[in-house]
Design a protein around this motif. Structure first.
Motif, PDB file in Angstrom:
ATOM      1  N   ASN A   7       2.791 -11.856   1.224  1.00  0.00           N
ATOM      2  CA  ASN A   7       1.954 -10.992   0.402  1.00  0.00           C
ATOM      3  C   ASN A   7       0.953 -10.246   1.278  1.00  0.00           C
ATOM      4  N   PRO A   8       0.721  -8.951   0.969  1.00  0.00           N
ATOM      5  CA  PRO A   8       1.385  -8.194  -0.082  1.00  0.00           C
ATOM      6  C   PRO A   8       2.774  -7.728   0.356  1.00  0.00           C
ATOM      7  N   ARG A   9       3.547  -7.198  -0.551  1.00  0.00           N
ATOM      8  CA  ARG A   9       4.845  -6.648  -0.211  1.00  0.00           C
ATOM      9  C   ARG A   9       4.722  -5.214   0.303  1.00  0.00           C
ATOM     10  N   TYR A  10       3.738  -4.511  -0.188  1.00  0.00           N
ATOM     11  CA  TYR A  10       3.499  -3.131   0.232  1.00  0.00           C
ATOM     12  C   TYR A  10       1.994  -2.959   0.423  1.00  0.00           C
ATOM     13  N   LEU A  11       1.620  -2.241   1.466  1.00  0.00           N
ATOM     14  CA  LEU A  11       0.206  -2.036   1.740  1.00  0.00           C
ATOM     15  C   LEU A  11       0.005  -0.703   2.443  1.00  0.00           C
ATOM     16  N   ILE A  12      -0.910   0.084   1.903  1.00  0.00           N
ATOM     17  CA  ILE A  12      -1.351   1.310   2.556  1.00  0.00           C
ATOM     18  C   ILE A  12      -2.814   1.109   2.904  1.00  0.00           C
ATOM     19  N   THR A  13      -3.163   1.343   4.166  1.00  0.00           N
ATOM     20  CA  THR A  13      -4.545   1.146   4.591  1.00  0.00           C
ATOM     21  C   THR A  13      -4.929   2.262   5.558  1.00  0.00           C
ATOM     22  N   VAL A  14      -6.150   2.194   6.029  1.00  0.00           N
ATOM     23  CA  VAL A  14      -6.641   3.207   6.965  1.00  0.00           C
ATOM     24  C   VAL A  14      -6.939   2.566   8.307  1.00  0.00           C
ATOM     25  N   THR A  15      -6.940   3.374   9.322  1.00  0.00           N
ATOM     26  CA  THR A  15      -7.203   2.904  10.681  1.00  0.00           C
ATOM     27  C   THR A  15      -8.511   2.139  10.748  1.00  0.00           C
ATOM     28  N   GLY A  16      -8.449   0.949  11.368  1.00  0.00           N
ATOM     29  CA  GLY A  16      -9.644   0.174  11.611  1.00  0.00           C
ATOM     30  C   GLY A  16     -10.049  -0.809  10.528  1.00  0.00           C
ATOM     31  N   LYS A  17      -9.398  -0.776   9.405  1.00  0.00           N
ATOM     32  CA  LYS A  17      -9.777  -1.678   8.310  1.00  0.00           C
ATOM     33  C   LYS A  17      -8.965  -2.966   8.392  1.00  0.00           C
ATOM     34  N   LYS A  18      -9.649  -4.040   8.716  1.00  0.00           N
ATOM     35  CA  LYS A  18      -8.994  -5.336   8.933  1.00  0.00           C
ATOM     36  C   LYS A  18      -8.151  -5.745   7.725  1.00  0.00           C
ATOM     37  N   LEU A  19      -6.976  -6.305   8.034  1.00  0.00           N
ATOM     38  CA  LEU A  19      -6.121  -6.781   6.950  1.00  0.00           C
ATOM     39  C   LEU A  19      -5.390  -8.051   7.373  1.00  0.00           C
ATOM     40  N   THR A  20      -4.979  -8.804   6.380  1.00  0.00           N
ATOM     41  CA  THR A  20      -4.217 -10.032   6.600  1.00  0.00           C
ATOM     42  C   THR A  20      -2.984 -10.013   5.716  1.00  0.00           C
ATOM     43  N   VAL A  21      -1.855 -10.337   6.318  1.00  0.00           N
ATOM     44  CA  VAL A  21      -0.612 -10.506   5.569  1.00  0.00           C
ATOM     45  C   VAL A  21      -0.307 -12.000   5.546  1.00  0.00           C
ATOM     46  N   THR A  22      -0.188 -12.544   4.365  1.00  0.00           N
ATOM     47  CA  THR A  22       0.038 -13.985   4.274  1.00  0.00           C
ATOM     48  C   THR A  22       1.523 -14.309   4.293  1.00  0.00           C
ATOM     49  N   CYS A  23       1.826 -15.491   4.791  1.00  0.00           N
ATOM     50  CA  CYS A  23       3.201 -16.008   4.809  1.00  0.00           C
ATOM     51  C   CYS A  23       3.133 -17.485   4.461  1.00  0.00           C
ATOM     52  N   SER A  24       3.978 -17.913   3.561  1.00  0.00           N
ATOM     53  CA  SER A  24       4.001 -19.306   3.165  1.00  0.00           C
ATOM     54  C   SER A  24       5.437 -19.760   2.952  1.00  0.00           C
ATOM     55  N   LEU A  78      -4.391  -8.264  11.342  1.00  0.00           N
ATOM     56  CA  LEU A  78      -4.580  -7.038  12.104  1.00  0.00           C
ATOM     57  C   LEU A  78      -6.074  -6.726  12.051  1.00  0.00           C
ATOM     58  N   GLU A  79      -6.771  -6.981  13.146  1.00  0.00           N
ATOM     59  CA  GLU A  79      -8.227  -6.843  13.167  1.00  0.00           C
ATOM     60  C   GLU A  79      -8.647  -5.376  13.023  1.00  0.00           C
ATOM     61  N   SER A  80      -7.929  -4.491  13.675  1.00  0.00           N
ATOM     62  CA  SER A  80      -8.253  -3.073  13.634  1.00  0.00           C
ATOM     63  C   SER A  80      -6.953  -2.280  13.645  1.00  0.00           C
ATOM     64  N   PRO A  81      -6.318  -2.167  12.482  1.00  0.00           N
ATOM     65  CA  PRO A  81      -4.994  -1.535  12.435  1.00  0.00           C
ATOM     66  C   PRO A  81      -5.007  -0.097  12.949  1.00  0.00           C
ATOM     67  N   SER A  82      -3.909   0.277  13.566  1.00  0.00           N
ATOM     68  CA  SER A  82      -3.735   1.651  14.030  1.00  0.00           C
ATOM     69  C   SER A  82      -2.399   2.180  13.492  1.00  0.00           C
ATOM     70  N   PRO A  83      -2.226   3.496  13.460  1.00  0.00           N
ATOM     71  CA  PRO A  83      -0.998   4.069  12.903  1.00  0.00           C
ATOM     72  C   PRO A  83       0.288   3.547  13.546  1.00  0.00           C
ATOM     73  N   ASN A  84       0.233   3.169  14.822  1.00  0.00           N
ATOM     74  CA  ASN A  84       1.458   2.659  15.465  1.00  0.00           C
ATOM     75  C   ASN A  84       1.831   1.256  14.996  1.00  0.00           C
ATOM     76  N   PRO A 105      10.608 -11.813   2.259  1.00  0.00           N
ATOM     77  CA  PRO A 105      11.118 -10.547   1.724  1.00  0.00           C
ATOM     78  C   PRO A 105      10.618  -9.301   2.451  1.00  0.00           C
ATOM     79  N   GLY A 106       9.642  -9.452   3.321  1.00  0.00           N
ATOM     80  CA  GLY A 106       9.136  -8.308   4.059  1.00  0.00           C
ATOM     81  C   GLY A 106       7.882  -7.704   3.476  1.00  0.00           C
ATOM     82  N   THR A 107       7.068  -7.134   4.349  1.00  0.00           N
ATOM     83  CA  THR A 107       5.859  -6.411   3.957  1.00  0.00           C
ATOM     84  C   THR A 107       5.906  -5.045   4.614  1.00  0.00           C
ATOM     85  N   ARG A 108       5.892  -4.031   3.776  1.00  0.00           N
ATOM     86  CA  ARG A 108       5.931  -2.668   4.314  1.00  0.00           C
ATOM     87  C   ARG A 108       4.509  -2.160   4.428  1.00  0.00           C
TER      88      ARG A 108
END
Lengths: 112, 112
Positions: A7-24, A78-84, A105-108
């Motif tokens: 989770n999540p399965r799909y995520l749109i964010t902006v450069t530099g905004k920390k995010l976490t993708v969980t796996c269980s 991802l502490e500071s996501p970038s477009p790459n 199932p993957g996270t896009r």
């Protein structure tokens, strides 16, 4: 049902905004791993964990962090996501490093 | 390091037989996996070979020649649902231990 969830399965964010993708996983697997998949490059390993509190870098660890505080969970940070880092991410688990891996199932992720 | 070569695309007819080849170079070879991946979905395990020879599992068979660094996946009685990407993944040994590396996949299209 034996499964790996992300989770999540799909995520749109902006450069530099920390995010976490969980796996269980609910199979009591010791080995867990994160991959990213990009067109023409195939699946590339980011980080893996042999067991609780044991993690190590894969082929493309730059820009990512992981933790393994519990056997069932293996979050990707991802502490500071970038477009790459825009990619399709898969979590996988197995009984051991020599065993068949079962994929979530993957996270896009899209980083703007 | 590990080098994996498999065709990018293949097309076959429903009901026919198709062979997907994979050649690899890997340090400390320790088995080879084949995974199937439908578009946008997680890879799913198909077969595992660690010794030379043919492993048969229903409509799917996988062959390994360790001395030649060569494997193939054989799909019989093709069905439309077999249209997918097929990933060859040899396992080798690096400084950090066992490592599984995925090829970029062969996109199989099954036509009527």
């Amino acid at each position: 049902e034996a499964q790996v969830t992300q989770n999540p399965r799909y995520l749109i964010t902006v450069t530099g905004k920390k995010l976490t993708v969980t796996c269980s996983q609910n199979m009591n697997h010791e080995y867990m791993s994160w991959y990213r998949q990009d067109p023409g490059l195939g699946l590339r390993q980011i980080y893996y964990s042999m067991n609780v509190e044991v993690t190590d870098k894969g082929d493309v660890p730059e820009g990512y962090k992981v933790s393994r505080k519990e056997k069932r969970n293996f979050p990707l940070i991802l502490e500071s996501p970038s477009p790459n880092q825009t990619s399709l991410y898969f979590c996988a688990s197995s009984w051991g490093i020599q065993e068949t891996q079962y994929f979530g199932p993957g996270t896009r992720l899209l980083v703007l | 390091g590990q080098n994996i070569d498999q065709p990018t695309e293949m097309t076959a007819t429903e009901g026919a037989i198709v062979q997907i080849n994979c050649t690899y170079q890997t340090s400390g070879f320790n088995g080879l996996f084949w995974y199937q991946q439908h578009a946008g979905e997680a890879p799913t395990f198909l077969s595992y070979n660690v010794l030379d020879g043919l492993e048969e599992k229903g409509r799917f068979s996988s062959f390994l020649s360790r001395s030649k660094g060569y494997s193939y996946l054989l799909l019989k009685e093709l069905q439309m649902k077999d249209s997918a990407s097929y990933l060859c993944a040899p396992r080798g040994v690096t400084g950090g231990g066992n490592k599984l590396t995925f090829g970029t996949g062969t996109q199989l299209k099954v036509e009527l």
